[in-house]
Design an enzyme around this catalytic site. Structure first.
Site, PDB file in Angstrom:
ATOM      1  N   ASP A   1       0.861  -1.182   0.000  1.00 19.03           N
ATOM      2  CA  ASP A   1       0.000   0.000   0.000  1.00 19.03           C
ATOM      3  C   ASP A   1       0.900   1.235   0.000  1.00 19.03           C
ATOM      4  O   ASP A   1       2.076   1.157   0.362  1.00 19.03           O
ATOM      5  CB  ASP A   1      -0.966   0.016   1.198  1.00 19.03           C
ATOM      6  CG  ASP A   1      -0.256   0.092   2.546  1.00 19.03           C
ATOM      7  OD1 ASP A   1       0.814  -0.544   2.688  1.00 19.03           O
ATOM      8  OD2 ASP A   1      -0.762   0.780   3.459  1.00 19.03           O
TER       9      ASP A   1
ATOM     10  N   GLU B   1       0.165  -1.216   5.726  1.00 26.38           N
ATOM     11  CA  GLU B   1       1.279  -0.764   6.565  1.00 26.38           C
ATOM     12  C   GLU B   1       1.210   0.729   6.840  1.00 26.38           C
ATOM     13  O   GLU B   1       1.539   1.190   7.923  1.00 26.38           O
ATOM     14  CB  GLU B   1       2.622  -1.107   5.879  1.00 26.38           C
ATOM     15  CG  GLU B   1       3.851  -0.907   6.759  1.00 26.38           C
ATOM     16  CD  GLU B   1       4.483   0.469   6.643  1.00 26.38           C
ATOM     17  OE1 GLU B   1       5.456   0.721   7.346  1.00 26.38           O
ATOM     18  OE2 GLU B   1       4.003   1.311   5.856  1.00 26.38           O
TER      19      GLU B   1
END
Ligand SMILES: [Zn+2]
Length: 245
Positions: free
Chosen positions: A135, A199
């Site tokens: 991400d 994350e």
């Protein structure tokens, strides 16, 4: 007693000094590298020389394709879940040997994260783990030389959100494994690969679920390598050489 006390104080001061040094380094990096966090240089070093021209192009295209999937974490509660799912399809397509090898077990964890178990030939060796996340934080086109999700090449660099945080690691690990499998690679030591999908917003559903999965299986790791920083050249003031962090 006094000498021992002095030694303890010395040790404490050393720890504090180290902490301050690390903090200063982090601040310097944060200050001087914002522009650098937008692009990754196309390497010309020795490891790439062991790849065929076709493989080198494959590697570059794999990263560019990954950058073009806007896997943005907007906030704690909002992510581009369509892109997260698309990323899963993308790596299946680009790394066919990784996903078909009898040595490798692949699982989707926490909805979109990925856990790979690579089985080594010697079960007495304690396994290790490689981690990365796919991400990215949001990016609007302002201030970018090329659109942030274009994965375009400009003057020898691939530009885009995620080029050095952290799709470079995801693609690097998968591509290395794909090329190794192609060359008949069979590891002695087992290892795990974990790719988190959240994350940038704390990892509650990705990393945490991967941990729970490994814990439930009683797995103890020898060591773990997670995201670091790029090799910075001319970015940190007072340094004259590239520094790997
Ligand atoms: Zn990161």
């Amino acid at each position: 007693m006094k000498a021992r006390w002095r030694n303890s104080l010395g040790a404490l001061l050393a720890v504090v000094a180290l902490g301050v040094t690390v903090l200063v380094a982090v601040l310097l990096i944060r200050t001087y590298t914002l522009a650098e966090f937008k692009r990754v240089r196309l390497g010309k070093g020795a490891p790439a020389a062991e790849l065929s021209q076709g493989e080198r192009e494959q590697l570059i295209e794999a990263l560019k394709g990954a950058i073009r999937i806007p896997t943005v974490s907007f906030s704690e509660t909002e992510q581009n879940t369509t892109a997260l799912a698309e990323f899963g399809q993308y790596i299946r397509k680009v790394f066919p040997l990784v996903f078909s090898s009898s040595l490798i077990q692949h699982e989707v964890v926490g909805g979109y994260s990925h856990l790979f178990t690579v089985r080594g030939s010697d079960s007495n060796l304690q396994p290790y783990m490689l981690l990365a996340h796919f991400d990215v934080v949001p990016a609007t086109p302002e201030g970018w030389e090329v659109p942030p999700f274009s994965g375009e090449e400009l003057n020898g660099y691939i530009y885009g959100r995620g080029t050095i945080d952290d799709k470079n690691c995801v693609i690097g690990i998968l591509q290395a494994l794909e090329f190794l499998l192609k060359r008949g690679y069979k590891p002695r030591r087992s290892f795990y690969i974990g790719f988190g999908h959240d994350e940038e917003i704390s990892g509650s559903y990705g990393a945490m679920k991967i941990v729970e999965t490994l814990q439930s299986r009683g797995i103890k790791l020898l060591f773990l390598v997670d995201e670091g920083l790029a090799v910075l050249d001319g970015v940190i003031q007072g340094t004259r050489r590239p520094i790997a962090l």
